[in-house]
Design a protein around this motif. Structure first.
Motif, PDB file in Angstrom:
ATOM      1  N   ILE A   1       0.831  -1.203   0.000  1.00  0.00           N
ATOM      2  CA  ILE A   1       0.000   0.000   0.000  1.00  0.00           C
ATOM      3  C   ILE A   1       0.865   1.252   0.000  1.00  0.00           C
ATOM      4  CG2 ILE A   1      -1.682   1.340   1.332  1.00  0.00           C
ATOM      5  CD1 ILE A   1      -2.984  -1.026   0.118  1.00  0.00           C
ATOM      6  N   ASN A   2       1.906   1.254   0.812  1.00  0.00           N
ATOM      7  CA  ASN A   2       2.778   2.426   0.915  1.00  0.00           C
ATOM      8  C   ASN A   2       3.537   2.709  -0.372  1.00  0.00           C
ATOM      9  OD1 ASN A   2       2.437   3.564   3.561  1.00  0.00           O
ATOM     10  ND2 ASN A   2       3.425   1.752   4.411  1.00  0.00           N
ATOM     11  N   LYS A   3       3.812   1.671  -1.162  1.00  0.00           N
ATOM     12  CA  LYS A   3       4.559   1.855  -2.400  1.00  0.00           C
ATOM     13  C   LYS A   3       3.676   2.352  -3.547  1.00  0.00           C
ATOM     14  CE  LYS A   3       8.031  -1.665  -1.321  1.00  0.00           C
ATOM     15  NZ  LYS A   3       8.568  -3.015  -1.669  1.00  0.00           N
ATOM     16  N   MET A   4       2.373   2.316  -3.365  1.00  0.00           N
ATOM     17  CA  MET A   4       1.463   2.735  -4.437  1.00  0.00           C
ATOM     18  C   MET A   4       1.432   4.249  -4.580  1.00  0.00           C
ATOM     19  SD  MET A   4      -1.919   0.350  -4.025  1.00  0.00           S
ATOM     20  CE  MET A   4      -1.836  -1.429  -4.175  1.00  0.00           C
ATOM     21  N   ASP A   5       1.325   4.709  -5.828  1.00  0.00           N
ATOM     22  CA  ASP A   5       1.039   6.121  -6.057  1.00  0.00           C
ATOM     23  C   ASP A   5      -0.362   6.401  -5.552  1.00  0.00           C
ATOM     24  OD1 ASP A   5       3.481   6.528  -7.263  1.00  0.00           O
ATOM     25  OD2 ASP A   5       2.724   6.103  -9.287  1.00  0.00           O
ATOM     26  N   TRP A   6      -0.588   7.642  -5.131  1.00  0.00           N
ATOM     27  CA  TRP A   6      -1.893   7.972  -4.563  1.00  0.00           C
ATOM     28  C   TRP A   6      -3.017   7.743  -5.572  1.00  0.00           C
ATOM     29  CZ3 TRP A   6      -4.828   8.101  -0.656  1.00  0.00           C
ATOM     30  CH2 TRP A   6      -6.079   8.730  -0.733  1.00  0.00           C
ATOM     31  N   ASP A   7      -2.771   8.069  -6.840  1.00  0.00           N
ATOM     32  CA  ASP A   7      -3.819   7.883  -7.848  1.00  0.00           C
ATOM     33  C   ASP A   7      -4.235   6.417  -7.941  1.00  0.00           C
ATOM     34  OD1 ASP A   7      -3.789  10.550  -8.412  1.00  0.00           O
ATOM     35  OD2 ASP A   7      -2.461  10.372 -10.156  1.00  0.00           O
ATOM     36  N   VAL A   8      -3.273   5.521  -7.837  1.00  0.00           N
ATOM     37  CA  VAL A   8      -3.577   4.085  -7.892  1.00  0.00           C
ATOM     38  C   VAL A   8      -4.341   3.661  -6.642  1.00  0.00           C
ATOM     39  CG1 VAL A   8      -2.600   1.768  -7.962  1.00  0.00           C
ATOM     40  CG2 VAL A   8      -1.558   3.605  -9.307  1.00  0.00           C
ATOM     41  N   LEU A   9      -3.863   4.131  -5.494  1.00  0.00           N
ATOM     42  CA  LEU A   9      -4.524   3.783  -4.235  1.00  0.00           C
ATOM     43  C   LEU A   9      -5.937   4.366  -4.184  1.00  0.00           C
ATOM     44  CD1 LEU A   9      -4.421   2.469  -1.472  1.00  0.00           C
ATOM     45  CD2 LEU A   9      -3.297   4.526  -0.580  1.00  0.00           C
ATOM     46  N   ASP A  10      -6.092   5.564  -4.722  1.00  0.00           N
ATOM     47  CA  ASP A  10      -7.403   6.205  -4.744  1.00  0.00           C
ATOM     48  C   ASP A  10      -8.398   5.372  -5.548  1.00  0.00           C
ATOM     49  OD1 ASP A  10      -9.199   8.369  -4.151  1.00  0.00           O
ATOM     50  OD2 ASP A  10      -8.962   9.053  -6.211  1.00  0.00           O
ATOM     51  N   LEU A  11      -7.955   4.826  -6.664  1.00  0.00           N
ATOM     52  CA  LEU A  11      -8.823   3.971  -7.474  1.00  0.00           C
ATOM     53  C   LEU A  11      -9.193   2.696  -6.720  1.00  0.00           C
ATOM     54  CD1 LEU A  11      -7.201   4.286 -11.012  1.00  0.00           C
ATOM     55  CD2 LEU A  11      -9.384   5.224 -10.263  1.00  0.00           C
ATOM     56  N   LYS A  12      -8.243   2.147  -5.973  1.00  0.00           N
ATOM     57  CA  LYS A  12      -8.514   0.944  -5.195  1.00  0.00           C
ATOM     58  C   LYS A  12      -9.523   1.230  -4.080  1.00  0.00           C
ATOM     59  CE  LYS A  12      -4.503  -1.953  -6.054  1.00  0.00           C
ATOM     60  NZ  LYS A  12      -5.355  -3.021  -6.622  1.00  0.00           N
ATOM     61  N   ILE A  13      -9.422   2.416  -3.484  1.00  0.00           N
ATOM     62  CA  ILE A  13     -10.375   2.786  -2.434  1.00  0.00           C
ATOM     63  C   ILE A  13     -11.776   2.921  -3.021  1.00  0.00           C
ATOM     64  CG2 ILE A  13     -11.036   4.584  -0.790  1.00  0.00           C
ATOM     65  CD1 ILE A  13      -8.044   5.175  -0.433  1.00  0.00           C
ATOM     66  N   LYS A  14     -11.868   3.588  -4.174  1.00  0.00           N
ATOM     67  CA  LYS A  14     -13.177   3.723  -4.825  1.00  0.00           C
ATOM     68  C   LYS A  14     -13.751   2.361  -5.165  1.00  0.00           C
ATOM     69  CE  LYS A  14     -12.252   8.249  -6.928  1.00  0.00           C
ATOM     70  NZ  LYS A  14     -12.046   8.979  -8.202  1.00  0.00           N
ATOM     71  N   ASN A  15     -12.888   1.464  -5.635  1.00  0.00           N
ATOM     72  CA  ASN A  15     -13.334   0.104  -5.950  1.00  0.00           C
ATOM     73  C   ASN A  15     -13.787  -0.621  -4.689  1.00  0.00           C
ATOM     74  OD1 ASN A  15     -13.269  -2.393  -7.853  1.00  0.00           O
ATOM     75  ND2 ASN A  15     -12.095  -3.027  -6.063  1.00  0.00           N
ATOM     76  N   TRP A  16     -13.058  -0.420  -3.583  1.00  0.00           N
ATOM     77  CA  TRP A  16     -13.429  -1.073  -2.321  1.00  0.00           C
ATOM     78  C   TRP A  16     -14.798  -0.596  -1.843  1.00  0.00           C
ATOM     79  CZ3 TRP A  16     -14.958   0.428   2.474  1.00  0.00           C
ATOM     80  CH2 TRP A  16     -14.985  -0.561   3.461  1.00  0.00           C
ATOM     81  N   LEU A  17     -15.058   0.684  -1.986  1.00  0.00           N
ATOM     82  CA  LEU A  17     -16.340   1.230  -1.531  1.00  0.00           C
ATOM     83  C   LEU A  17     -17.508   0.559  -2.251  1.00  0.00           C
ATOM     84  CD1 LEU A  17     -15.348   4.999  -1.411  1.00  0.00           C
ATOM     85  CD2 LEU A  17     -15.902   3.561   0.559  1.00  0.00           C
ATOM     86  N   GLU A  18     -17.341   0.341  -3.544  1.00  0.00           N
ATOM     87  CA  GLU A  18     -18.384  -0.334  -4.306  1.00  0.00           C
ATOM     88  C   GLU A  18     -18.443  -1.815  -3.945  1.00  0.00           C
ATOM     89  OE1 GLU A  18     -21.600  -0.525  -6.810  1.00  0.00           O
ATOM     90  OE2 GLU A  18     -20.502   1.229  -6.089  1.00  0.00           O
ATOM     91  N   ALA A  19     -17.258  -2.402  -3.775  1.00  0.00           N
ATOM     92  CA  ALA A  19     -17.206  -3.830  -3.435  1.00  0.00           C
ATOM     93  C   ALA A  19     -17.836  -4.109  -2.084  1.00  0.00           C
ATOM     94  CB  ALA A  19     -15.745  -4.306  -3.451  1.00  0.00           C
ATOM     95  N   GLU A  20     -17.631  -3.220  -1.129  1.00  0.00           N
ATOM     96  CA  GLU A  20     -18.193  -3.419   0.212  1.00  0.00           C
ATOM     97  C   GLU A  20     -19.716  -3.417   0.161  1.00  0.00           C
ATOM     98  OE1 GLU A  20     -19.627  -2.588   4.235  1.00  0.00           O
ATOM     99  OE2 GLU A  20     -19.865  -1.338   2.449  1.00  0.00           O
ATOM    100  N   LYS A  21     -20.281  -2.510  -0.633  1.00  0.00           N
ATOM    101  CA  LYS A  21     -21.744  -2.459  -0.747  1.00  0.00           C
ATOM    102  C   LYS A  21     -22.294  -3.746  -1.340  1.00  0.00           C
ATOM    103  CE  LYS A  21     -22.014   2.568  -1.394  1.00  0.00           C
ATOM    104  NZ  LYS A  21     -22.370   3.646  -2.344  1.00  0.00           N
ATOM    105  N   ILE A  22     -21.675  -4.178  -2.438  1.00  0.00           N
ATOM    106  CA  ILE A  22     -22.147  -5.385  -3.110  1.00  0.00           C
ATOM    107  C   ILE A  22     -21.967  -6.607  -2.210  1.00  0.00           C
ATOM    108  CG2 ILE A  22     -21.745  -6.916  -5.078  1.00  0.00           C
ATOM    109  CD1 ILE A  22     -20.888  -4.433  -6.669  1.00  0.00           C
ATOM    110  N   SER A  23     -20.826  -6.672  -1.535  1.00  0.00           N
ATOM    111  CA  SER A  23     -20.546  -7.819  -0.666  1.00  0.00           C
ATOM    112  C   SER A  23     -21.578  -7.944   0.444  1.00  0.00           C
ATOM    113  CB  SER A  23     -19.145  -7.682  -0.050  1.00  0.00           C
ATOM    114  OG  SER A  23     -18.152  -7.707  -1.046  1.00  0.00           O
ATOM    115  N   MET A  24     -21.915  -6.839   1.057  1.00  0.00           N
ATOM    116  CA  MET A  24     -22.835  -6.892   2.189  1.00  0.00           C
ATOM    117  C   MET A  24     -24.283  -7.061   1.742  1.00  0.00           C
ATOM    118  SD  MET A  24     -20.950  -6.938   4.756  1.00  0.00           S
ATOM    119  CE  MET A  24     -22.266  -6.829   5.965  1.00  0.00           C
ATOM    120  N   ARG A  25     -24.631  -6.497   0.604  1.00  0.00           N
ATOM    121  CA  ARG A  25     -26.020  -6.556   0.154  1.00  0.00           C
ATOM    122  C   ARG A  25     -26.359  -7.850  -0.575  1.00  0.00           C
ATOM    123  NH1 ARG A  25     -26.539  -0.382  -2.274  1.00  0.00           N
ATOM    124  NH2 ARG A  25     -26.283   0.719  -0.281  1.00  0.00           N
ATOM    125  N   THR A  26     -25.341  -8.518  -1.101  1.00  0.00           N
ATOM    126  CA  THR A  26     -25.620  -9.737  -1.864  1.00  0.00           C
ATOM    127  C   THR A  26     -24.741 -10.907  -1.443  1.00  0.00           C
ATOM    128  OG1 THR A  26     -24.078  -9.091  -3.630  1.00  0.00           O
ATOM    129  CG2 THR A  26     -26.371  -8.405  -3.865  1.00  0.00           C
TER     130      THR A  26
END
Length: 638
Positions: A232-257
């Protein structure tokens, strides 16, 4: 002869298993069971079971090897289950009967093993062939039908046909959901039968392997993967930011379905055993769920701290906290407590990181050492960026209030006494978030006060403070900050803007006001009139050109200041102009002394304070036409 590798039969008072041993056969007398079942009835039961069980023995029938019992004939499948249940009851009686034939018990055991092998195959086929219909999303969308599906095959001895009950339940749902419902009911039938027959381990093993692969595959497709803090620390912020956005969507889908669907399926298939349903759900979902909820903690620990990081942390905190009740419900078992603990740890880490970033934000304001003066007293970049930041923070007011609810209030002794007003200072019960946001703005205003002192023109320093404070208030008024800070805070600071504006007006235009006599219509000599006009011309021209570079980005403040100046100046000059213009001589002579009409003064004032591209402000420019500018400025070139 028993088949090679045949399981030993054991009987436990808690599970319907069997054992051929002196202890088990001596536990009950032969008289009671023989009164209930005659040898002929036992033989009849075994023969009936053998007929259907051997028909579906894949090792002795090519037809059974390539055909699915439950897909070929549901009625025959139900008869198969009924026969196995009857066979299991018969084995209980044979075990408890000291005088019973061991050959019959061995024959029943062989049949049971054949039946269990068949049911294992059916269980595997149903799970495998219905992956699309038993995916967590399909299961979760039909959770309201759980009770009807659960009761459809709960009692095979009822007068009504289980097939009819299943068909009736399916009438109210779509075709896809009906297939899902049927598959779940079939799985429950098989699971109940295998568990009752002592083959729970084999049933559970198949279920866990297939269902875990589905959950793991689902998590992988959602982009959730195992990562370390160093990655995580080695990632550029832009890459990490995309992963966070992806996690936010993944968390919703995971919990709802994903997880709720798996929990529903486990609860239904293994409804007869709380321990089995817990074991299955835990082994299937714990690893994936722990991985999912571990990501925010890793992000919170990362050393990267761009300004926008706090908003991503708040997004993740919000996602977990708002779904906390679902987390506790879905992962309610003791064995799934590590999932709840991981989610809680992430919340704690996120809140700590948010607090740290707020402190960094305050420190950034205080350490801003730029001494560059903003042209025209316009908006300082620090004001714009800080208010953008705080405005966005205000959109997370509920979450932020939870995070800083127990955060000690800031110490104000380090700031100038003149800036220490906040509504909270008189109300110890004010929310922590209100105190904290008011404090951050206070730190900003103090920093701006210091920057204003860099202006050599004192009037410009007051205009700078008026502009920047007005921007602060405007952003508060048009955002959720108004609800955090309250009307009292706004009114108090609006009064400060008026004071700064009044100071600017007096310092910038005071000499122009003073160039006219207090009583503009009082009789004076022609010489005094000429001197007054000459002095006014010089003072106004000097003030105008000096203030022509000033900017007031806020339209309301700009109009208020121009109206205030115009009301005093134009009215006074008009009275003096109308009364004494004729005293300076004929029209040609008057042009030498009277360079401005009252209308000219008004036009010049209306042309002031508009923002231009060179003003250093990000506000939108508003200018009069170039023709209008040339026309209004011409008298100054005389």
């Amino acid at each position: 002869m028993p088949r090679k590798g045949m399981r030993s039969i054991c009987f436990s008072p808690r599970t319907p298993s069997f054992s051929i041993s002196p202890q088990s056969t001596s536990q009950s007398s032969a008289s009671t069971p023989r009164r209930r079942f005659s040898d002929s009835m036992i033989e009849q039961t075994i023969d009936a079971a053998a007929s259907i069980i051997r028909k579906w023995d894949a090792e002795s029938s090519a037809y059974a090897k390539v055909t699915s019992l439950f897909y070929e004939s549901k009625r025959e499948a139900l008869q198969f289950i009924r026969s196995v249940n009857e066979l299991q009851k018969t084995m209980h009686l044979l075990v408890s009967d000291q005088e019973s034939s061991s050959e019959k018990l061995i024959q029943a055991q062989i049949l049971m093993q054949i039946a269990m092998k068949r049911l294992q195959k059916e269980f595997y086929q149903i799970l495998s062939m219905n992956r699309a219909h038993l995916d967590p999303e399909s299961v979760s969308t039909r959770s309201s039908l759980r009770s009807s599906a659960r009761s459809s095959t709960s009692d095979l001895d009822d007068d009504g046909s289980p097939e009819d009950e299943i068909r009736n339940a399916g009438d109210s749902i779509t075709e896809t959901e009906e297939v899902s419902s049927m598959a779940m009911s079939d799985l429950k039938l098989i699971a109940d039968c295998m568990i009752a027959s002592g083959y729970a381990k084999e049933c559970i093993h198949i279920y866990k392997i297939i269902r875990k692969s589905i959950i793991d595959e689902g998590i992988y497709k959602l982009g959730i993967e195992k990562m370390s803090s160093s990655q995580i620390n080695k990632m550029d912020w832009d890459v990490l930011d995309l992963k966070i956005k992806n996690w936010l969507e993944a968390e919703k889908i995971s919990m709802r379905t994903l997880f709720i669907g798996e929990r529903i399926l486990c609860d239904q298939v293994f409804a007869t055993s709380d321990s089995i349903k817990e074991s299955c759900f835990t082994d299937i979902s714990k690893e994936a769920a722990t991985l999912l909820f571990g990501f925010p903690e890793l992000v919170a620990k990362t050393k990267k701290s761009p300004p926008e990081k706090i908003f991503r942390l708040l997004d993740m905190y919000s996602s977990i906290s708002e779904g906390w009740q679902e987390i506790e419900t879905i992962f309610s078992f003791d064995s799934t407590s590590p999932v709840r603990v991981q989610a809680l740890n992430s919340l704690v880490r996120l809140s700590e990181s948010v607090r740290s970033l707020l402190m960094d934000f305050e420190s950034t304001i205080q350490k801003d050492s730029s001494k560059t003066m903003i042209p025209g007293g316009g908006l300082h970049p620090l004001t714009i960026s800080s208010m953008n930041y705080l405005t966005l923070l205000a959109d997370y007011s509920t979450i932020l209030a939870d995070i800083i609810s127990d955060w000690p209030p800031p110490v104000k002794s380090s700031l100038p006494a003149s800036f220490l007003y906040t509504p909270e200072s008189d109300d110890s019960s004010a929310p922590a978030i209100s105190i904290r946001i008011a404090w951050l703005i206070l730190v900003l205003l103090c920093k701006l006060d210091g920057k204003a002192k860099h202006y050599k023109d004192i009037s410009l320093s007051h205009l700078f403070l008026a502009n920047n404070l007005q921007h602060v208030i405007s952003r508060v008024r048009t955002s959720n900050l108004q609800y955090i800070l309250g009307e009292e805070w706004i009114v108090k600071h609006e009064a400060k803007v008026k004071q700064f504006a009044a100071n600017y007006e007096q310092l910038a235009w005071g000499e122009v006001f003073a160039s006219l006599p207090e009583n503009q219509t009082a009789p004076i000599t022609a010489g005094n009139a000429k001197d007054c006009f000459r002095k006014f011309n010089a003072r106004f021209e000097e003030a105008y050109w000096k203030q022509s570079s000033c900017v007031i980005p806020d339209s309301k403040l700009r109009d208020d200041i121009k109206v205030s100046i115009g009301t005093k100046l134009v009215a006074s000059y008009r009275d003096f102009y109308n009364t004494h213009k004729s005293m300076v001589g004929d029209e040609r002579t008057a042009r030498l002394f009277v360079r401005f009409s009252p209308e000219d003064i008004g036009n010049y004032l209306s042309d002031l304070f508009f923002v231009t591209a060179s003003s250093g402000s990000s506000s939108t420019s508003s200018t009069v036409s170039s023709h209008h500018r040339r026309k209004m400025r011409s008298p100054l070139r005389v």
